[in-house]
Design a protein around this motif. Structure first.
Motif, PDB file in Angstrom:
ATOM      1  N   MET A 157       6.054 -39.583 101.955  1.00  0.00           N
ATOM      2  CA  MET A 157       6.395 -39.168 103.321  1.00  0.00           C
ATOM      3  C   MET A 157       7.031 -37.773 103.310  1.00  0.00           C
ATOM      4  O   MET A 157       6.722 -36.931 104.165  1.00  0.00           O
ATOM      5  N   GLU A 158       7.896 -37.511 102.338  1.00  0.00           N
ATOM      6  CA  GLU A 158       8.519 -36.194 102.242  1.00  0.00           C
ATOM      7  C   GLU A 158       7.479 -35.121 101.926  1.00  0.00           C
ATOM      8  O   GLU A 158       7.543 -34.009 102.456  1.00  0.00           O
ATOM      9  N   ASP A 159       6.503 -35.460 101.071  1.00  0.00           N
ATOM     10  CA  ASP A 159       5.423 -34.514 100.768  1.00  0.00           C
ATOM     11  C   ASP A 159       4.592 -34.230 102.016  1.00  0.00           C
ATOM     12  O   ASP A 159       4.174 -33.090 102.252  1.00  0.00           O
ATOM     13  N   GLN A 160       4.344 -35.263 102.814  1.00  0.00           N
ATOM     14  CA  GLN A 160       3.610 -35.069 104.059  1.00  0.00           C
ATOM     15  C   GLN A 160       4.386 -34.141 104.993  1.00  0.00           C
ATOM     16  O   GLN A 160       3.799 -33.282 105.660  1.00  0.00           O
ATOM     17  N   ALA A 161       5.691 -34.325 105.053  1.00  0.00           N
ATOM     18  CA  ALA A 161       6.529 -33.478 105.907  1.00  0.00           C
ATOM     19  C   ALA A 161       6.414 -32.019 105.483  1.00  0.00           C
ATOM     20  O   ALA A 161       6.248 -31.122 106.321  1.00  0.00           O
ATOM     21  N   ASP A 162       6.477 -31.774 104.185  1.00  0.00           N
ATOM     22  CA  ASP A 162       6.357 -30.403 103.688  1.00  0.00           C
ATOM     23  C   ASP A 162       4.980 -29.826 103.989  1.00  0.00           C
ATOM     24  O   ASP A 162       4.859 -28.654 104.371  1.00  0.00           O
ATOM     25  N   ALA A 163       3.947 -30.642 103.823  1.00  0.00           N
ATOM     26  CA  ALA A 163       2.580 -30.177 104.076  1.00  0.00           C
ATOM     27  C   ALA A 163       2.380 -29.827 105.547  1.00  0.00           C
ATOM     28  O   ALA A 163       1.717 -28.833 105.870  1.00  0.00           O
ATOM     29  N   VAL A 164       2.956 -30.625 106.424  1.00  0.00           N
ATOM     30  CA  VAL A 164       2.839 -30.359 107.861  1.00  0.00           C
ATOM     31  C   VAL A 164       3.492 -29.019 108.191  1.00  0.00           C
ATOM     32  O   VAL A 164       2.907 -28.181 108.886  1.00  0.00           O
ATOM     33  N   GLU A 165       4.680 -28.806 107.671  1.00  0.00           N
ATOM     34  CA  GLU A 165       5.359 -27.544 107.966  1.00  0.00           C
ATOM     35  C   GLU A 165       4.574 -26.365 107.391  1.00  0.00           C
ATOM     36  O   GLU A 165       4.405 -25.334 108.055  1.00  0.00           O
ATOM     37  N   ASP A 166       4.082 -26.497 106.157  1.00  0.00           N
ATOM     38  CA  ASP A 166       3.315 -25.410 105.551  1.00  0.00           C
ATOM     39  C   ASP A 166       2.063 -25.093 106.364  1.00  0.00           C
ATOM     40  O   ASP A 166       1.730 -23.928 106.587  1.00  0.00           O
ATOM     41  N   THR A 167       1.375 -26.133 106.811  1.00  0.00           N
ATOM     42  CA  THR A 167       0.164 -25.945 107.601  1.00  0.00           C
ATOM     43  C   THR A 167       0.478 -25.238 108.912  1.00  0.00           C
ATOM     44  O   THR A 167      -0.229 -24.305 109.319  1.00  0.00           O
ATOM     45  N   MET A 168       1.544 -25.668 109.575  1.00  0.00           N
ATOM     46  CA  MET A 168       1.921 -25.034 110.845  1.00  0.00           C
ATOM     47  C   MET A 168       2.355 -23.582 110.627  1.00  0.00           C
ATOM     48  O   MET A 168       2.065 -22.718 111.455  1.00  0.00           O
ATOM     49  N   GLU A 169       3.026 -23.322 109.523  1.00  0.00           N
ATOM     50  CA  GLU A 169       3.446 -21.955 109.209  1.00  0.00           C
ATOM     51  C   GLU A 169       2.216 -21.065 109.005  1.00  0.00           C
ATOM     52  O   GLU A 169       2.144 -19.952 109.544  1.00  0.00           O
ATOM     53  N   GLU A 170       1.247 -21.555 108.237  1.00  0.00           N
ATOM     54  CA  GLU A 170       0.021 -20.792 108.007  1.00  0.00           C
ATOM     55  C   GLU A 170      -0.734 -20.561 109.318  1.00  0.00           C
ATOM     56  O   GLU A 170      -1.233 -19.466 109.571  1.00  0.00           O
ATOM     57  N   ARG A 171      -0.802 -21.595 110.117  1.00  0.00           N
ATOM     58  CA  ARG A 171      -1.498 -21.492 111.400  1.00  0.00           C
ATOM     59  C   ARG A 171      -0.790 -20.476 112.307  1.00  0.00           C
ATOM     60  O   ARG A 171      -1.433 -19.688 112.990  1.00  0.00           O
ATOM     61  N   ALA A 172       0.529 -20.523 112.307  1.00  0.00           N
ATOM     62  CA  ALA A 172       1.303 -19.581 113.124  1.00  0.00           C
ATOM     63  C   ALA A 172       1.077 -18.156 112.651  1.00  0.00           C
ATOM     64  O   ALA A 172       0.992 -17.229 113.458  1.00  0.00           O
ATOM     65  N   ASP A 173       0.976 -17.984 111.329  1.00  0.00           N
ATOM     66  CA  ASP A 173       0.781 -16.638 110.785  1.00  0.00           C
ATOM     67  C   ASP A 173      -0.583 -16.064 111.139  1.00  0.00           C
ATOM     68  O   ASP A 173      -0.750 -14.853 111.131  1.00  0.00           O
ATOM     69  N   THR A 174      -1.539 -16.908 111.438  1.00  0.00           N
ATOM     70  CA  THR A 174      -2.866 -16.392 111.804  1.00  0.00           C
ATOM     71  C   THR A 174      -3.094 -16.506 113.306  1.00  0.00           C
ATOM     72  O   THR A 174      -3.148 -15.507 114.005  1.00  0.00           O
ATOM     73  N   VAL A 175      -3.181 -17.714 113.794  1.00  0.00           N
ATOM     74  CA  VAL A 175      -3.480 -17.943 115.210  1.00  0.00           C
ATOM     75  C   VAL A 175      -2.364 -17.405 116.103  1.00  0.00           C
ATOM     76  O   VAL A 175      -2.628 -16.727 117.095  1.00  0.00           O
ATOM     77  N   GLY A 176      -1.119 -17.704 115.746  1.00  0.00           N
ATOM     78  CA  GLY A 176       0.013 -17.255 116.566  1.00  0.00           C
ATOM     79  C   GLY A 176       0.091 -15.748 116.657  1.00  0.00           C
ATOM     80  O   GLY A 176       0.332 -15.193 117.731  1.00  0.00           O
ATOM     81  N   GLU A 177      -0.126 -15.071 115.524  1.00  0.00           N
ATOM     82  CA  GLU A 177      -0.108 -13.606 115.548  1.00  0.00           C
ATOM     83  C   GLU A 177      -1.226 -13.065 116.418  1.00  0.00           C
ATOM     84  O   GLU A 177      -1.037 -12.111 117.163  1.00  0.00           O
ATOM     85  N   GLU A 178      -2.413 -13.678 116.307  1.00  0.00           N
ATOM     86  CA  GLU A 178      -3.538 -13.219 117.121  1.00  0.00           C
ATOM     87  C   GLU A 178      -3.242 -13.401 118.606  1.00  0.00           C
ATOM     88  O   GLU A 178      -3.522 -12.515 119.411  1.00  0.00           O
ATOM     89  N   MET A 179      -2.670 -14.535 118.952  1.00  0.00           N
ATOM     90  CA  MET A 179      -2.364 -14.805 120.358  1.00  0.00           C
ATOM     91  C   MET A 179      -1.300 -13.857 120.885  1.00  0.00           C
ATOM     92  O   MET A 179      -1.295 -13.525 122.070  1.00  0.00           O
ATOM     93  N   ASP A 180      -0.372 -13.455 119.996  1.00  0.00           N
ATOM     94  CA  ASP A 180       0.680 -12.531 120.400  1.00  0.00           C
ATOM     95  C   ASP A 180       0.240 -11.080 120.311  1.00  0.00           C
ATOM     96  O   ASP A 180       0.955 -10.188 120.747  1.00  0.00           O
ATOM     97  N   GLY A 181      -0.946 -10.845 119.735  1.00  0.00           N
ATOM     98  CA  GLY A 181      -1.417  -9.465 119.567  1.00  0.00           C
ATOM     99  C   GLY A 181      -0.714  -8.715 118.471  1.00  0.00           C
ATOM    100  O   GLY A 181      -0.606  -7.492 118.511  1.00  0.00           O
ATOM    101  N   ASN A 182      -0.221  -9.466 117.443  1.00  0.00           N
ATOM    102  CA  ASN A 182       0.525  -8.831 116.349  1.00  0.00           C
ATOM    103  C   ASN A 182      -0.231  -8.903 115.022  1.00  0.00           C
ATOM    104  O   ASN A 182       0.367  -8.998 113.973  1.00  0.00           O
ATOM    105  N   GLU A 183      -1.553  -8.853 115.046  1.00  0.00           N
ATOM    106  CA  GLU A 183      -2.303  -8.941 113.796  1.00  0.00           C
ATOM    107  C   GLU A 183      -1.906  -7.799 112.890  1.00  0.00           C
ATOM    108  O   GLU A 183      -1.683  -6.690 113.336  1.00  0.00           O
ATOM    109  N   MET A 184      -1.852  -8.107 111.606  1.00  0.00           N
ATOM    110  CA  MET A 184      -1.489  -7.056 110.646  1.00  0.00           C
ATOM    111  C   MET A 184      -2.610  -6.796 109.708  1.00  0.00           C
ATOM    112  O   MET A 184      -3.399  -7.406 109.323  1.00  0.00           O
TER     113      MET A 184
END
Length: 88
Positions: free
Chosen positions: A61-88
């Motif tokens: 369960m703890e590994d799943q928790a870490d994986a969820v956060e990592d996945t959301m972080e990666e998604r935020a770094d790509t999709v979130g940046e694109e939506m905010d217009g901050n692509e690097m």
């Protein structure tokens, strides 16, 4: 005087890099959501442990928790940046 000038240049450079790396509101929200999901799964893992669940189940369960956060972080770094217009 050279030290002061160098320190000023270094400070200005660090500040400009810091501003360039700022997350936009969508990216921040996605990261916050990932952290919230991780916290909820961690709480479930703790409850499982308190209820006498096996160490393997709790660790899973703890590994799943870490994986969820990592996945959301990666998604935020790509999709979130694109939506905010901050692509690097």
């Amino acid at each position: 005087m050279k030290f002061n000038k160098a320190a000023l240049v270094a400070s200005a450079a660090a500040l400009s890099l810091g501003l360039a790396a700022c997350d936009g509101p969508t990216e921040e929200a996605m990261e916050d959501q990932g952290e919230q999901m991780e916290s909820e799964l961690d709480a479930q893992a703790e409850a499982m442990e308190d209820a006498g669940a096996s160490e393997a189940a709790v660790e899973n369960m703890e590994d799943q928790a870490d994986a969820v956060e990592d996945t959301m972080e990666e998604r935020a770094d790509t999709v979130g940046e694109e939506m905010d217009g901050n692509e690097m």
